[in-house]
Scaffold this motif. Structure first.
Motif, PDB file in Angstrom:
ATOM      1  N   ASN A  76     -27.599  29.475 -14.543  1.00  0.00           N
ATOM      2  CA  ASN A  76     -29.505  29.316 -14.268  1.00  0.00           C
ATOM      3  C   ASN A  76     -30.221  28.786 -14.741  1.00  0.00           C
ATOM      4  OD1 ASN A  76     -28.692  32.224 -12.882  1.00  0.00           O
ATOM      5  ND2 ASN A  76     -27.954  33.478 -14.842  1.00  0.00           N
ATOM      6  N   GLN A  79     -30.585  25.703 -13.372  1.00  0.00           N
ATOM      7  CA  GLN A  79     -31.940  26.133 -11.465  1.00  0.00           C
ATOM      8  C   GLN A  79     -33.070  26.047 -12.276  1.00  0.00           C
ATOM      9  OE1 GLN A  79     -30.172  27.044  -9.125  1.00  0.00           O
ATOM     10  NE2 GLN A  79     -31.896  27.264  -7.569  1.00  0.00           N
ATOM     11  N   THR A  80     -33.181  26.397 -13.362  1.00  0.00           N
ATOM     12  CA  THR A  80     -34.257  25.808 -14.295  1.00  0.00           C
ATOM     13  C   THR A  80     -34.610  25.014 -14.706  1.00  0.00           C
ATOM     14  OG1 THR A  80     -33.910  27.169 -16.423  1.00  0.00           O
ATOM     15  CG2 THR A  80     -34.773  28.778 -14.623  1.00  0.00           C
ATOM     16  N   ASN A 133     -26.719  25.836  -5.183  1.00  0.00           N
ATOM     17  CA  ASN A 133     -27.398  26.815  -6.617  1.00  0.00           C
ATOM     18  C   ASN A 133     -27.482  24.895  -6.683  1.00  0.00           C
ATOM     19  OD1 ASN A 133     -25.221  26.256  -8.172  1.00  0.00           O
ATOM     20  ND2 ASN A 133     -24.456  28.122  -8.185  1.00  0.00           N
ATOM     21  N   MET A 255     -31.158  37.124 -10.242  1.00  0.00           N
ATOM     22  CA  MET A 255     -30.764  35.623 -11.533  1.00  0.00           C
ATOM     23  C   MET A 255     -31.047  34.468 -10.795  1.00  0.00           C
ATOM     24  SD  MET A 255     -26.673  37.030 -11.592  1.00  0.00           S
ATOM     25  CE  MET A 255     -26.941  37.161  -9.671  1.00  0.00           C
ATOM     26  N   ALA A 256     -31.696  33.580 -11.975  1.00  0.00           N
ATOM     27  CA  ALA A 256     -32.666  32.454 -11.357  1.00  0.00           C
ATOM     28  C   ALA A 256     -32.186  31.834 -10.392  1.00  0.00           C
ATOM     29  CB  ALA A 256     -32.911  31.611 -12.725  1.00  0.00           C
TER      30      ALA A 256
END
Length: 294
Positions: A76, A79-80, A133, A255-256
């Motif tokens: 996560n 991802q951000t 991802n 979730m991200a």
């Protein structure tokens, strides 16, 4: 004794690896933000993204081998924060492979089962990667880049790992135990499958790969299991209240980072080399016995 440089010594896997490696190596462990002491380990504060600093550490220590566990390993977060995590997960990894090539020393790297899309498990080393991802994408780039720089690298695809808490890190089982002990509800996926291994088992696999592997190797556990069924084993072994344990599906949790459904690893190549994971129940019983005795 031969000198082993372990990056990410303050991380969950890195700490467990230091404990096992120090039996046969003079271990130098790097950390970035989590200052710590590990008896018997020479610890060095290092910013892996600073190549000059990294190069200087190699010159000072003159290691006989390197195991690179340091990473931004939360999908996560990656991802951000794709640019920040890329610097650690890809650029620093490739630089380490390049330095190991310069020194002509063994190098092992911790990749992940998340390089796969989860649609064709169990996965062998020869199966095509297809991450869903950014974290998985970064690990694929690191695998390719490191093997280009230094084909002798052991690229170790690691499974979901669990074990005793360390001074600076926990695994996913510690919050599970806390939630269930407190009588709260714990929702675990019934449709996400992995091949988990304890950190101690994974560490032994990494040391084996360092000595015997050039290229890609899978270091998964012996059993394919869902998160929910893992939780049931945890309840059984640790004698936790089971009323709070509930099953849910991936689609129920936002979730991200997207998550693959089944990234179970076929680790038969590692088993042939002497990698010997216990059953998950045996692993959990060993973890419980350590907690009882400390």
């Amino acid at each position: 004794m031969r000198k082993l440089l372990i990056t990410g010594a303050s991380g969950f896997l890195g700490w467990h690896l230091c404990q096992i490696a120090k039996q046969n190596w003079q271990v130098y462990g790097t950390y970035c933000s989590h200052d710590l002491e590990i008896p018997g380990i020479n610890l060095i504060k290092l910013n892996l993204t600073d190549f000059a600093e990294l190069k200087q550490i190699f010159q000072e220590i003159q290691p006989d081998a390197v195991i690179h566990t340091a990473a931004r390993s939360q999908p996560n977060f990656c991802q951000t924060h794709p640019e920040e995590s890329h610097l650690v997960n890809v650029i620093a990894s490739c630089n380490i492979a390049g330095l190991c090539a310069d020194y002509q020393i063994p190098c092992a790297f911790t990749s992940t089962d998340l390089v796969f899309d989860g649609l064709n498990a169990p996965y062998k080393e020869t199966d095509a990667v297809c991450p869903v991802n950014i974290y998985g994408e970064q690990k694929v780039l690191a695998e390719i880049g490191m093997l280009e720089r230094y084909p002798m690298t052991a690229v170790c695809r690691m499974p979901l790992m669990f074990g005793n808490a360390t001074p600076t890190a926990t695994s996913f089982i510690q919050p599970f135990i806390e939630i269930l002990t407190a009588g709260k509800e714990l929702n675990l996926f019934i449709d996400e499958f992995r091949t988990p291994a304890s950190a101690d088992t994974a560490a032994q696999g990494l040391l084996l790969a360092l000595e015997k592997v050039h290229g890609i190797i899978h270091l998964g556990g012996k059993e394919r299991i869902s998160r929910y069924d893992f939780g049931r084993l945890l309840v059984e072994v640790f004698q936790l209240p089971e009323t709070g344990l509930k099953g849910c599906r991936q689609q129920d949790v936002k979730m991200a980072a997207p998550r693959p459904a089944d990234v179970s690893l076929d680790s038969s190549q590692a088993f042939i080399l002497g990698y010997k994971p216990l059953s998950i129940k045996e692993e959990l019983e060993a973890i419980k016995s350590i907690e009882v005795n400390t």
